[in-house]
Design an enzyme around this catalytic site. Structure first.
Site, short mmCIF file in Angstrom:
data_model
loop_
_atom_site.label_atom_id
_atom_site.label_comp_id
_atom_site.label_asym_id
_atom_site.label_seq_id
_atom_site.Cartn_x
_atom_site.Cartn_y
_atom_site.Cartn_z
CD GLU A 1 -3.12 -0.62 0.04
OE1 GLU A 1 -3.29 0.56 -0.25
OE2 GLU A 1 -3.73 -1.57 -0.51
CG ASP A 2 1.08 3.73 -2.75
OD1 ASP A 2 1.71 3.13 -3.63
OD2 ASP A 2 0.00 4.30 -2.92
CB ALA A 3 4.57 1.27 3.10
NE ARG B 1 -1.45 4.47 -7.34
CZ ARG B 1 -0.75 4.20 -6.27
NH1 ARG B 1 0.49 4.61 -6.19
NH2 ARG B 1 -1.26 3.54 -5.27
#
Lengths: 1176, 333
Positions: free
Chosen positions: A794-796, A978
Site C-alpha cells: 500500500e505505497d509504503a 498509476r
C-alpha cells in the site's frame, strides 16, 4: 545513435542532426555580464541545443528573456504600479474638489497625489527629501510592522480671501507591494538583496501587513462592459454589466414570447425595446428595424412583431416613449416637496446615466447608446435564429482577472471619498459657526481623522475583507497569508487565480478544462476536492494586462479608414461585407475591409504606435472587429510569422544572447507580440517551426510554457497520466526544502527546512527558470523498485537506515513563540522580571540573566522560557493615584510563559523589538531537527506519495554487484494502475546522468530521450532498461529477477508522525458536555464514530457500546423521581416534595444537559424508570 | 556435498587488486551463507571510532548545533588498532575518559573578510591516545583539507569539544568502515540464480564485469546445466571510508565473525562467559539479560526479552528512536 561531439550534454528537442547552434559555443560571454546573461548561461555554454531548425533551437531563449523583463509575478507588480502611478491620480482627479455646504466660497482642491518611498511610521516625511528611510521589508516582518509608504497630496484652498497652496501633505499610508517601483528593493542589484536581508530569488508581489506576508489573490470574473448572450431557462437574453467609477449596473435585453424587452433594476418592469430606441431618438420604425435587423428579411420578420407594442401603448414619438419609460422608473428619492414627477426628465436622466452607464452620453447625443441597445437586440435575434451563437460564459476570453491594483483601487477610492466626506463634515461644522476666533484654516482639519485611510486599507489587507457599501461589495478572503512552506508553495500562491463561483454549486462548466485556457492557464495545477477547477494557476509565460487609454486607439480606428458609426445607417452597418469595429465592446465604426483594417491595425501595434497589450480580432459570426484595451485580460507572447517565415531569425537571437537586445526590443521591432485569448483564438499558431504553412500567423515560443511554474517541476509530465500531474502540483507545495536565501533571518510561525536539500538530477527548463534548483525541496534517492519484506505494501516505502543516518530526509522544524508586553490603558505595562528567577525551581534553570531563556537551550515540557510580570491593576480609574511610574498600583502578578509542547526543542534565536504601537514584542524561535521515522510521508515528483513502512539496516538491503544499496525501496505495484511512465523515465535519465556526470532534462514535450539514455547506460556497463541484477543482503543470494534501480528525486512532505502521534487514557473534558476534548492539541480522546458505532450495534455488543458511549465518556449520576419523572437533587424531588421513589440512575451528561435545555424552552421531558434486571 | 571439500580443496583467498582504499579479492571454495555473513559483518559490525558526543561551547555559525554535530559524526576518523580503546559501555568512567574515547577540539573563528571554511583538518586530536594514529581525521585529498564542516563569515566562530567513541555501524552508519562492499558470485550466471530479462540478446543487453567473468570461466556453448552446482567462488570489493585499511576491514570482519560464532558456541555449551561479541549483537536469552526472565515486568510494558531490543533502546520505542546516548523513548534530538 549518431556519434556525438565530445561532451554535448543532453539534447532537449530533436536529435543531433543540425549543428548551427554549436558554433555559438565558441563565443565567449560578453564582457558586461549581468544577471540576465547568468540566467541564460546554462543554456548557452554548458550545452548546446540542437534541433532540426536553427531558430527553433534558440527561440526558446526568449523565455528567460521574457521572465527577465516580466518576472514570475509581474502581473501583480505591474498592476500595483499602475494603481500607484496612474489609477491613484485618476481617483483624486475624479474627487478633486471639496466644497462646503455652509460656505459656498470655500473650496479645497487636490492638485496632485503621490506615494513616497516606504518609511517607518515615526519618521517625518519632511526628512525623507534629504535622506531616505533605511527600512527594509524584513524589518517589517520581524517587528510586526506594516511595510507602507506615506501618501501625500498637494492642495490649494481658500483661507479667508486668499488662495493657499500647500505641498506634501500626508493623508495616510499605503502598504507597498514588495518589488513594486515604490519598494526599496526596486532597482537594486541582486547582490544588494543580502544586505537588505532579502532573498534575491523571492519574487515579491505581496505585502507585509503587521508583520505578515499577505497576497491579494487574482480574482477571476466575467468581463465587464461586454455583451454576453445566454439562454437562461429557455429565455434568450443579452446582458451587459456596466461598470464605471460612479456606478455598476446590469442591463438585459430579453426575448419573451417573441418580443424583445429591456430589463434593468431601475425599471419596474421590462420595457419593449422599441420604446427604448424611440426614447433615444430613433423615432422612425424603419430606422429601428434597419438598425436591429438590417436588410436581412429573416431578422426583419423576427423583429417586426415588436412594433405591436407601439399601437398598444400608443407610443410613437420620443416624448411618448420617454413618458412611458419615466412612469416605469422605480422611485428611489424620497418624495420631498410633493413635486410632480417629470417623467420625461427622469427618463432622460435614467437612460443617459443609469442604463448602460459605460456608454457615455454627451450633450443629449443618445445615438451611440441607441446603437448599443440595437446591437444587443440584434445579438438576441441572431442567437434565436442560430443557437450556436450563444456565448460561452466559461470561455477564457470572456473572463477578466482582477489583480491587486484593481482591488486596492476600489478600496482606496472608497476610503478617499469617505475621507473627503468626513473632512467636509468637519469643515461644515466650523464654518456654520457665525463668529470664529481665528481665521479658518482647512489644513488644520485634514489631520483630525488622520488614519482612517491608513487603518482602513491596512485592515482590509490583513483580514481580507473587502466591504464597500457603495458597490454593495462584501468579499471575504481576498487576501491570504503567503504560504512559506517551500519556495514553490510561495510561487504557486502568487500565480493562483480564484474564481468567484460558489464552491458548493455542482456545475461542471466552470470547473472543466477550457480549450481556450491553452497557454494561459496551467492545465494541471488545480486543487482536488471542492475547489477543483475553480482555483486555477497561470501558465509560465503569461501576462495580465493593465488598462490602456482608449482614446488614442479610437482615433487610430478612424485614421485607418473606418467610418464613424454614429453617422452610419442600418444599411451601412449591417450591409453585406460591412464589419463593425468595437472598442471595448462598444461599436464605434464601420469598415468594409475588415481584413485590411485588422492587418493595418496590427502593423501599427507592432511598430509600437500603441500599447502592445491592445488586442484586435475579427468575429465573423457577428461581423465585428473587436479591439480591447481593458485591464485584466490574460495574454502571452508569441513569435510573429509572416509569409510562412518567422520574424525571429538567428540574427536576432544572437543579439539577444549578446545582450544587445532584450525582450522589449523584440516587441518594439515587431518580432514578438502579446496575444490575448480572443486574439489567440483568431490566430493560426504553429507549435514547431516545421509546422508553419501559408496560413500560419504565429509561432509558439516554447510548448512547455502551457504548464505553470508548479507543474513545471515534473519531469516528463507528458508521459504521465494527467491526474498524477495534478496530484504532484498539490504535493510539491507541501515538500520540505529551502524557503528563501533569507530563511535563517526570518522568524516564521512555522518553518520547515531540509538539512541537505539537493537539486534534482533530472531537471526541467522550468526548474531552472524559476530557480527551483537554487531553492530545492527534495533529495535524489537511489530507488529500487522491488518488493521487500511486506512492510512496503500500500505505497509504503522501505528506507535504508544507513542513508537515514547519513542525513537522508533530515529536516528542521522551526516554531515561533511570540510574547507581547502589553501596554494597558492606565499606563501600566507588562514587564520582563528577571528577578523572579528561582534557582531552586528546576523549570527556571534555562532562564538567563535577562529573564528570557538562553539561546541554545533545550526546552522540555513545563520549562519556563520567559519571566513576565503583569501589573495587578490594569483598569483606568481616577482613584488609583497613578503615582507609580508604570501607572498601576505597583503590584505585580507573575505570568511566566511555559513551554507546553510534548516534544522538546532547542531555542534557535530570540528577538526583542517594538512594533508600531510601542508594544514590546519578544519572538523566540524554537528548533527541532528530525530524522525520518516510521510513518513520515515522502513523495516523488509524480504524485506517488507513500509513508515509511520500515527502516531497514544497510546490511539487509539488496545491493548491486558494486555494493550499491538503495536509499528507498518502492513497491512495484505503485506503477501499473498509476501509469506514471514519467517516473520511470526520470529514473532512467537520472541514472544515465549520474553515470555520465551530465545534467539530464525531463522538460515537458522535450527532455532527454529514452534512447539516448539507454545508449549512455549501455556504454557505462549497465542494462539499457535501467534494470540491475541485485543480490539479497539477507541471504547473499542473487535475486532471481532484475530490479529497476536508479535515482529518483524524492520530496519529504510536511506530514510527519511526530506531529500527529497521539494517544490518551484519561484527560481533560469539555466543560459544557463533560465529554472528552477533541484533538491532539487538547490532549483529546479518540472518537468512536457513527460508523464504528453502527458496527457494534450490528454485532450486538451492547455492553461495549455502553462503555464506549457513556462510561468512558460522560457518565453522570442523577436522581430521578419515579413519580414525576423529573430530576431531583440529593435523593429529594423538589417537585413532589418527597424523597420517596427517587432513584439514582447513570446517564450521559449530554442527555442530562439536553433535558435541562429543553426544560429551559418549556418542554417537559419525563423519565420513566423500570427495573434494570426485572425479576418477573 | 561439503563445499569445503571440493576438488580445489581448502578455502583460499586471491587478491586481484589492492591499494590503500580498496581490496578486490576473491574467496574460493567458500560457502554462500558464510561469504554473505562476512560481507554483512564488514558492513555493519567492524568497530571503528567516530565522534559521538559533542560539547558545543560556542557556535555562532549559520548552521544549527545539531546540524554541525551530525556532520562531525560523519567525518571518518582513523581507527587503527581500535581494539586498544574500550567500548564506552564497558568503561568504568562517567561519560568518557582516555581509555574509552578520543577527544578532538574544533576551534575556529573567522576574522577576515573572506568566508572561512572549516575543514576536518582543523580538528585537533587530544594527547594520551592509545596509539599515534587513532582518532586522526581521515584526509585523503591532495590539499590535505579533509571534509568541510562549516563555513564561517567574519565574526562568526565555532568551538566544540568532540568526543569520539568506539562503535559499530549497526548502531549508526558513521561507524561504518566501508560504505559499500562489492559482492558477486557466478558472474556468468552459470548457476542460473538470475533469470535475465532480455529483448534479443542477453549478452549484449546485460554488460557484466568482464574481469570477474573471465576468472570464473566463461561457459562453453552447449555446456550442460549442473542442477546441483552451488556457488563456491566469491568476488569481494571492499572499499574503505578511510578509517581502516581495506585489508584490516577484512581481517577485523573475520575476527568479529569468529567471535560471534564463539559467542554462540559458548552460549550453547554454557562455558564461555561472553555474551556475543560485545554484548550487543549476540544471542540473548531473557535470563542472561539482567536475569529478569519472564517474571513480573517492572515498569510499563516490556517485551519478554527484558525491555532491551537489539539496538539497546527502551521498550515501546522504535529501534531507531532509541540511541545509547539519548535514552530511549524520545527522538534522537
Amino acid at each position: 545513435m549518431p556519434p556525438r561531439p565530445k561532451k554535448t550534454g543532453p539534447t532537449e528537442i530533436g536529435d543531433g542532426a543540425a549543428k548551427p547552434a554549436r558554433k555559438k559555443k565558441e563565443h565567449p560571454a560578453p564582457a558586461a555580464k549581468d544577471d540576465f546573461s547568468n540566467l541564460l548561461e546554462p543554456f548557452y555554454y554548458g550545452k548546446s541545443l540542437t534541433d532540426p531548425i536553427n531558430t527553433a533551437t534558440d527561440k526558446w531563449n526568449l523565455l528567460p528573456a521574457f521572465l527577465k523583463v516580466k518576472g514570475l509575478v509581474k502581473q501583480h507588480i505591474d498592476s500595483f504600479n499602475h494603481f500607484v502611478d496612474v489609477e491613484l491620480k485618476k481617483i483624486v482627479e475624479a474627487n478633486r474638489v471639496v466644497h462646503s455646504d455652509a460656505d459656498d466660497k470655500f473650496f479645497l482642491r487636490y492638485t496632485d497625489i503621490r506615494v513616497l518611498k516606504p518609511n517607518r511610521i515615526d519618521e517625518d516625511i519632511k526628512d525623507m527629501k534629504y535622506k531616505e528611510s533605511n527600512i527594509t521589508p524584513n524589518e517589517c516582518r520581524l517587528r510586526d510592522l506594516t511595510y507602507a509608504a506615506p501618501i501625500v497630496v498637494d492642495i490649494e484652498y481658500r483661507r479667508g480671501n486668499k488662495m493657499v497652496r500647500r505641498k506634501d501633505i500626508k493623508i495616510g499610508r499605503l502598504p507597498i507591494m514588495l518589488r513594486s517601483n515604490k519598494c526599496v528593493l526596486h532597482g537594486r542589484a541582486n547582490r544588494d538583496m543580502g544586505l537588505l536581508n532579502e532573498c534575491e530569488i523571492d519574487p515579491g508581489g505581496y505585502f507585509v501587513v503587521r508583520g505578515q506576508e499577505k497576497v491579494i489573490l487574482v480574482q477571476e470574473q466575467l468581463s465587464k462592459n461586454r455583451v454576453i448572450v445566454e439562454s437562461a431557462k429557455g429565455i434568450m437574453q443579452a446582458s451587459v454589466t456596466s461598470s464605471t467609477h460612479e456606478r455598476k449596473s446590469k442591463t438585459y435585453v430579453i426575448l419573451k414570447k417573441g418580443r424583445l424587452y429591456l430589463r434593468h433594476n431601475i425599471l419596474n418592469e421590462e420595457i419593449p425595446i422599441v420604446f427604448i430606441l424611440k426614447a433615444m431618438g430613433i423615432q422612425s420604425d424603419h430606422e429601428i428595424i434597419l438598425l436591429v435587423a438590417g436588410e436581412d428579411t429573416v431578422y426583419q420578420d423576427q423583429f417586426a412583431p415588436n412594433f405591436e407594442a407601439c399601437t398598444r401603448e400608443n407610443v410613437y414619438t420620443q416624448q411618448q416613449a420617454l413618458d412611458y419609460i419615466g412612469s416605469k422608473i422605480k422611485m428611489t428619492r424620497k418624495p420631498s416637496g410633493y413635486q410632480k414627477r417629470n417623467y420625461q426628465h427622469e427618463a432622460i436622466e435614467c437612460l443617459s446615466t443609469i442604463v448602460i452607464t459605460h456608454v457615455p452620453v454627451f450633450g443629449m447625443n443618445f445615438r451611440p447608446k441607441a446603437l448599443y441597445v440595437a446591437f444587443m437586440a440584434r445579438r438576441v435575434l441572431m442567437a434565436m435564429h442560430d443557437p450556436t451563437l450563444v456565448d460561452d460564459r466559461d470561455y477564457v476570453g470572456n473572463k477578466r482577472l482582477e489583480l491587486a491594483g484593481q482591488m486596492l483601487s476600489i478600496l482606496f477610492e472608497d476610503h478617499f471619498k469617505r475621507f473627503n466626506h468626513e473632512f467636509k463634515v468637519n469643515i461644515d461644522k466650523v464654518l456654520k459657526k457665525p463668529n470664529r476666533a481665528s481665521e479658518f484654516d482647512a489644513y488644520d482639519h485634514m489631520h483630525m481623522h488622520g488614519n482612517h485611510l491608513t487603518m482602513g486599507i491596512e485592515r482590509a489587507l490583513s483580514t481580507g475583507n473587502w466591504n464597500l457599501k457603495r458597490f454593495k461589495m462584501e468579499r471575504a478572503g481576498v487576501t491570504h497569508l503567503l504560504s512559506r512552506l517551500s519556495y514553490i508553495s510561495a510561487i504557486g500562491m502568487m500565480t493562483r487565480i480564484s474564481s468567484q463561483f460558489e464552491k458548493t454549486r455542482k456545475v461542471s462548466g466552470p470547473r472543466a478544462l477550457q480549450p481556450s485556457q491553452f497557454g494561459m492557464l496551467c492545465p494541471s495545477d488545480t486543487p482536488e476536492g471542492e475547489a477543483c477547477g475553480l482555483v486555477k494557476n497561470l501558465a509560465l509565460m503569461t501576462h495580465i494586462t493593465t488598462e490602456d487609454e482608449e482614446d488614442p486607439v479610437r482615433k487610430l480606428v478612424f485614421i485607418l479608414g473606418a467610418e464613424d458609426i454614429v453617422s452610419a445607417s442600418g444599411y451601412e452597418i449591417h450591409g453585406v461585407g460591412a464589419y463593425v469595429v468595437f472598442v471595448n465592446g462598444t461599436p464605434i465604426a464601420v469598415t468594409r475591409t475588415p481584413k485590411k483594417f485588422l492587418t493595418d491595425f496590427r502593423r501599427f501595434r507592432r511598430i509600437g504606435r500603441m500599447s502592445e497589450f491592445v488586442s484586435i480580432y475579427i468575429n465573423h459570426h457577428h461581423n465585428g472587429v473587436h479591439i480591447a484595451t481593458d485591464e485584466g485580460r490574460i495574454c502571452r507572447p508569441l513569435i510573429i510569422v509572416e509569409r510562412g517565415r518567422t520574424k525571429v531569425t538567428a540574427r536576432y537571437l544572437k543579439a539577444l544572447r549578446k545582450g544587445t537586445m532584450n525582450f522589449d526590443d523584440f516587441l518594439t521591432r515587431g518580432l514578438v507580440e502579446y496575444v490575448d485569448v480572443n486574439e489567440e483564438n483568431d490566430s493560426n499558431i504553429a507549435v514547431y517551426e516545421k509546422d508553419i504553412n501559408e496560413h500560419t500567423t504565429h509561432l509558439e515560443i516554447e510548448p512547455f510554457t502551457i504548464l505553470g511554474a508548479v507543474a513545471g517541476l515534473i519531469p516528463y509530465p507528458h508521459h504521465n497520466q494527467s491526474p498524477r500531474n495534478t496530484y504532484q502540483c498539490a504535493m510539491g507545495k507541501q515538500a520540505i526544502g529551502s524557503i528563501a536565501y533569507n530563511q535563517f533571518t526570518r522568524i516564521d510561525t512555522l518553518l520547515y527546512l531540509m538539512v541537505y536539500p539537493q537539486k534534482p538530477l533530472v531537471s526541467t527548463r522550468t526548474i531552472e527558470l524559476i530557480k527551483y534548483d537554487k531553492l530545492p525541496a527534495g533529495q535524489n534517492a537511489t530507488v529500487a523498485v522491488m518488493s521487500y519484506s511486506g512492510y512496503d505494501i500500500e505505497d509504503a516505502l522501505v528506507l535504508n537506515k544507513a542513508s537515514v543516518d547519513r542525513g537522508f530526509g533530515r529536516c528542521q522544524v522551526f516554531k515561533k513563540i511570540a510574547v507581547q508586553l502589553k501596554n494597558y490603558a492606565n499606563g501600566a505595562s507588562d514587564m520582563i522580571n528577571a528577578s523572579a528567577r528561582d534557582p531552586k525551581n528546576p523549570n527556571h534553570l534555562k532562564i538567563g540573566g535577562d529573564g528570557i531563556v538562553e539561546v541554545g537551550m533545550e526546552l522540555a515540557k513545563d520549562d519556563v522560557y520567559l519571566l513576565k510580570s503583569t501589573p495587578a491593576n490594569t483598569s483606568v480609574s481616577s482613584f488609583s493615584g497613578g503615582a507609580n511610574a508604570y501607572g498601576g498600583s505597583g503590584e505585580w502578578r507573575d505570568s511566566h510563559s511555559t513551554y507546553k509542547l510534548p516534544d522538546p526543542s532547542y531555542v534557535d534565536k530570540i528577538m526583542v523589538a517594538e512594533n508600531d504601537n510601542q508594544t514590546r514584542i519578544i519572538k523566540i524561535q524554537m528548533r527541532q531537527t528530525r530524522r525520518p521515522e516510521l510513518g513520515d510521508k515522502f513523495s516523488s515528483r509524480h504524485g506517488q506519495k507513500g509513508v515509511v513502512g520500515i527502516i531497514s539496516p544497510q546490511a539487509d538491503m539488496p545491493f548491486s554487484d558494486d555494493g550499491v544499496t538503495p536509499d528507498i525501496i518502492m513497491n512495484p505495484h505503485g506503477f501499473p494502475s498509476r501509469m506514471t511512465v514519467g517516473k520511470m523515465m526520470e529514473l532512467l535519465s537520472g541514472k544515465a546522468g549520474v553515470l555520465d556526470g551530465s545534467q539530464q532534462y525531463g522538460t515537458a514535450f522535450g527532455g532527454s530521450k529514452v534512447e539516448d539514455m539507454a545508449t549512455i547506460l549501455l556504454s557505462k556497463g549497465f542494462s539499457y532498461s535501467g534494470k540491475d541484477y541485485l543480490t539479497s543482503g539477507i541471504t547473499g543470494e542473487a535475486l532471481p529477477s532484475y530490479v529497476f534501480f536508479g535515482p529518483i528525486y524524492y520530496q519529504k512532505l510536511k506530514h510527519m508522525v511526530q506531529d500527529k502521534l497521539h494517544s490518551r487514557a484519561r484527560g481533560p473534558r469539555a466543560t459544557l458536555t463533560r465529554q472528552p476534548t477533541e484533538g491532539r492539541s487538547r490532549d483529546g480522546g479518540l472518537r468512536l464514530g457513527e460508523m464504528e458505532r453502527d458496527c457494534l450495534i450490528a454485532y450486538g455488543a451492547s455492553q461495549l457500546l455502553l462503555e464506549r458511549l457513556m462510561v468512558s465518556s460522560d457518565a453522570h449520576e442523577v436522581d430521578v423521581c419515579e413519580r414525576c419523572g423529573q430530576m431531583g437533587y440529593q435523593g429529594w424531588c423538589q417537585g413532589c416534595k418527597t424523597g420517596e421513589g427517587v432513584s439514582k440512575i447513570t446517564m450521559p451528561y449530554a442527555a442530562k444537559l439536553l433535558l435541562q435545555e429543553l426544560a429551559s424552552m418549556n418542554v417537559k421531558v419525563k423519565l420513566g424508570l423500570g427495573e434494570e434486571f426485572p425479576s418477573g | 556435498m561439503d563445499p569445503y571439500d571440493m576438488e580445489g580443496g581448502a578455502i583460499n583467498v586471491r587478491f586481484l587488486n589492492a591499494d590503500s582504499t580498496r581490496a578486490n579479492f576473491l574467496i574460493q571454495n567458500f560457502d554462500l551463507a558464510t561469504a554473505n555473513s562476512l560481507r554483512r559483518v564488514m558492513l555493519a559490525e567492524v568497530p571503528t571510532i567516530a565522534i559521538d558526543v559533542v560539547e558545543v561551547l560556542d557556535n555562532t555559525s549559520v548552521l544549527a548545533d545539531e546540524f554541525i554535530c551530525h556532520r562531525l559524526g560523519l567525518i571518518p576518523l582513523n581507527s587503527t588498532n581500535v581494539d586498544d580503546l574500550l567500548a564506552s559501555r564497558d568503561c568504568d568512567c562517567d561519560g568518557y575518559c582516555e581509555l574509552c574515547s578520543v577527544v578532538l577540539m574544533l576551534d575556529a573563528k573567522c576574522t577576515g573578510n573572506d568566508i572561512m571554511k572549516v575543514y576536518a583538518r582543523d580538528l585537533v586530536v587530544s594527547e594520551g591516545r592509545p596509539n599515534e594514529e587513532i582518532g586522526l581525521p581521515v584526509i585523503t585529498d591532495p590539499d590535505g583539507l579533509g571534509s568541510i564542516i562549516v563555513k564561517l563569515r567574519r565574526g562568526q566562530s565555532i568551538k566544540m569539544k568532540c568526543v569520539a567513541k568506539k562503535g559499530i555501524a549497526k548502531e549508526h552508519a558513521k561507524w561504518a568502515p566501508s560504505a559499500a562492499i562489492g559482492f558477486e558470485y557466478d558472474p556468468n550466471n552459470k548457476l542460473r540464480h538470475l533469470d535475465y530479462w532480455f529483448e534479443e540478446d542477453p549478452i549484449k543487453e546485460w554488460p557484466k564485469n568482464e574481469e570477474n567473468a573471465n576468472i570464473d570461466g566463461i561457459p562453453q556453448e552447449g555446456e550442460p546445466f549442473d542442477y546441483d552446482a552451488v556457488p563456491t567462488r566469491f568476488f569481494f570489493d571492499v572499499e574503505t571510508v578511510g578509517g581502516l585499511e581495506p585489508d584490516q576491514i577484512v581481517l577485523q570482519g573475520i575476527k568479529v565473525l569468529q567471535r560471534k560464532l564463539a559467542g554462540i558456541i559458548g552460549d550453547l555449551t554454557g562455558t564461555e562467559e561472553t555474551n556475543g561479541v560485545d554484548g550487543y549483537g549476540g544471542g540473548q536469552s531473557p535470563q542472561m539479560n539482567g536475569g529478569q526472565g519472564y517474571g513480573a515486568p517492572e515498569q510499563g510494558y516490556t517485551t519478554p526479552y527484558g525491555n532491551t531490543s537489539t539496538w539497546g533502546g527502551g521498550g515501546g520505542t522504535t529501534p531507531y528512536g532509541a540511541t545509547p546516548y539519548g535514552g530511549g523513548g524520545g527522538n534522537p534530538w
